[in-house]
Write a protein that holds these residues in place. Structure first.
Motif, PDB file in Angstrom:
ATOM      1  N   ILE A   1      -1.420 -18.972  28.157  1.00  0.00           N
ATOM      2  CA  ILE A   1      -1.089 -18.050  27.072  1.00  0.00           C
ATOM      3  C   ILE A   1      -0.089 -17.030  27.588  1.00  0.00           C
ATOM      4  O   ILE A   1      -0.383 -16.260  28.510  1.00  0.00           O
ATOM      5  CB  ILE A   1      -2.339 -17.330  26.545  1.00  0.00           C
ATOM      6  N   THR A   2       1.100 -17.000  26.989  1.00  0.00           N
ATOM      7  CA  THR A   2       2.059 -15.954  27.335  1.00  0.00           C
ATOM      8  C   THR A   2       1.774 -14.737  26.455  1.00  0.00           C
ATOM      9  O   THR A   2       1.297 -14.854  25.329  1.00  0.00           O
ATOM     10  CB  THR A   2       3.513 -16.418  27.129  1.00  0.00           C
TER      11      THR A   2
ATOM     12  N   GLY B   1      -0.522 -12.534  26.936  1.00  0.00           N
ATOM     13  CA  GLY B   1      -1.953 -12.629  26.694  1.00  0.00           C
ATOM     14  C   GLY B   1      -2.773 -11.425  27.121  1.00  0.00           C
ATOM     15  O   GLY B   1      -3.992 -11.531  27.219  1.00  0.00           O
TER      16      GLY B   1
ATOM     17  N   GLY C   1      -2.873 -12.287  21.783  1.00  0.00           N
ATOM     18  CA  GLY C   1      -2.943 -13.079  23.011  1.00  0.00           C
ATOM     19  C   GLY C   1      -4.222 -12.845  23.770  1.00  0.00           C
ATOM     20  O   GLY C   1      -4.856 -13.785  24.269  1.00  0.00           O
ATOM     21  N   ARG C   2      -4.636 -11.593  23.875  1.00  0.00           N
ATOM     22  CA  ARG C   2      -5.862 -11.264  24.595  1.00  0.00           C
ATOM     23  C   ARG C   2      -7.086 -11.845  23.891  1.00  0.00           C
ATOM     24  O   ARG C   2      -7.977 -12.412  24.535  1.00  0.00           O
ATOM     25  CB  ARG C   2      -5.999  -9.750  24.727  1.00  0.00           C
TER      26      ARG C   2
ATOM     27  N   THR D   1      -7.138 -14.413  21.965  1.00  0.00           N
ATOM     28  CA  THR D   1      -7.084 -15.870  22.100  1.00  0.00           C
ATOM     29  C   THR D   1      -7.551 -16.303  23.482  1.00  0.00           C
ATOM     30  O   THR D   1      -8.279 -17.294  23.628  1.00  0.00           O
ATOM     31  CB  THR D   1      -5.653 -16.363  21.827  1.00  0.00           C
ATOM     32  N   ALA D   2      -7.137 -15.574  24.509  1.00  0.00           N
ATOM     33  CA  ALA D   2      -7.596 -15.889  25.866  1.00  0.00           C
ATOM     34  C   ALA D   2      -9.112 -15.791  25.958  1.00  0.00           C
ATOM     35  O   ALA D   2      -9.772 -16.664  26.542  1.00  0.00           O
ATOM     36  CB  ALA D   2      -6.940 -14.940  26.870  1.00  0.00           C
TER      37      ALA D   2
ATOM     38  N   VAL E   1      -3.353 -16.413  31.825  1.00  0.00           N
ATOM     39  CA  VAL E   1      -2.670 -15.413  31.019  1.00  0.00           C
ATOM     40  C   VAL E   1      -1.420 -14.983  31.769  1.00  0.00           C
ATOM     41  O   VAL E   1      -1.487 -14.610  32.938  1.00  0.00           O
ATOM     42  CB  VAL E   1      -3.580 -14.198  30.757  1.00  0.00           C
TER      43      VAL E   1
ATOM     44  N   ASN F   1       2.854 -16.684  22.839  1.00  0.00           N
ATOM     45  CA  ASN F   1       2.557 -15.479  22.065  1.00  0.00           C
ATOM     46  C   ASN F   1       3.425 -14.286  22.443  1.00  0.00           C
ATOM     47  O   ASN F   1       3.486 -13.310  21.695  1.00  0.00           O
ATOM     48  CB  ASN F   1       1.072 -15.121  22.267  1.00  0.00           C
TER      49      ASN F   1
ATOM     50  N   ALA G   1      -7.163 -15.620  16.577  1.00  0.00           N
ATOM     51  CA  ALA G   1      -7.575 -16.462  17.707  1.00  0.00           C
ATOM     52  C   ALA G   1      -8.351 -17.697  17.237  1.00  0.00           C
ATOM     53  O   ALA G   1      -8.169 -18.790  17.778  1.00  0.00           O
ATOM     54  CB  ALA G   1      -8.418 -15.645  18.677  1.00  0.00           C
TER      55      ALA G   1
END
Length: 235
Positions: free
Chosen positions: A6-7, A9, A14-15, A17-18, A30, A75, A207
């Motif tokens: 995940i870019t 992240g 992004g966070r 989703t991680a 991440v 992301n 997410a």
């Protein structure tokens, strides 16, 4: 074990989703430009998506460490400085397009390089509902998200024969630092008022949609831009 990259992240979508992928037991990498507190269960790797050498190294290091790259979530993005078209410059254009568009292109290039060799993989690009409708004061950001959608569809056609799916998710207003920054510069604008559900979404809601697109549950979906926007795109 599923390996997820995940870019962008470290915050916001992004966070969340991680954290969601890690909660399902995935190996999560991440990537970002700055060190920060990581979501639980994630590994941090430094990378600037505007630099191809960084992205090449990021993807290769992920595969070296975990053995594969099964899902990539692109992301990383920026809204730049909001302003009218007459206030924009080559520098403000580059600030947004280098991250949102070039960064997505370079990320897909190296993710697809690995996934083609594997014969499988799922890429999810993070776009925006603003990729499909105009918004005064955000012309370059809107244009960059149009570009992300076009890149997604074109890459999906190239990747389909290799067993790789490429989709995008288009969030509406989401309770993130980016939304807060935008509101602080344009207090007269109420983005929530444009949402039929009457509120901004949460990063966790986005997410969940990303997890779906990255999973086998979406195995017959590619080249799609999925709206998760509380109905903002319906009218």
């Amino acid at each position: 074990m599923t390996t997820v990259l995940i870019t962008g992240g470290l915050t916001g979508i992004g966070r969340a989703t991680a954290a969601a992928f890690a909660g399902q037991g995935a190996d999560v990498v991440v990537a970002g430009r700055h060190d920060a507190e990581l979501p639980a269960g994630a590994v941090f790797m430094h990378a600037d998506v505007r630099q191809e050498d960084d992205i090449r190294q990021l993807v290769d290091d992920t595969v070296t460490r975990f053995g594969s790259l099964d899902v990539a979530v692109n992301n990383a993005g920026t809204e730049g400085a909001p302003g009218a078209v007459t206030e924009q410059s080559a520098d403000s254009y580059a600030q947004i397009f280098d991250t949102n568009v070039l960064g997505t292109l370079l990320s897909m290039k190296h993710e697809m390089r690995v996934m083609f060799e594997q014969g499988h993989g799922s890429i999810v690009n993070v776009s925006s509902v603003l990729g499909h409708q105009g918004a005064a004061g955000t012309s370059i950001y809107v244009a960059s998200k149009h570009a992300v959608d076009g890149l997604t569809r074109s890459a999906a056609l190239e990747a389909a024969g290799h067993g790789v799916r490429v989709n995008a998710i288009a969030p509406g207003p989401i309770e993130t630092p980016m939304l807060q920054r935008y509101e602080s510069t344009r207090p007269e604008t109420d983005l929530r008022a444009s949402v039929p559900l009457g509120r901004a979404g949460t990063p966790e809601e986005i997410a969940k949609a990303v997890l779906f697109l990255g999973s086998d549950a979406a195995s017959f979906m590619t080249g799609e831009v999925m709206f998760v926007d509380g109905g903002a795109s319906a009218g």
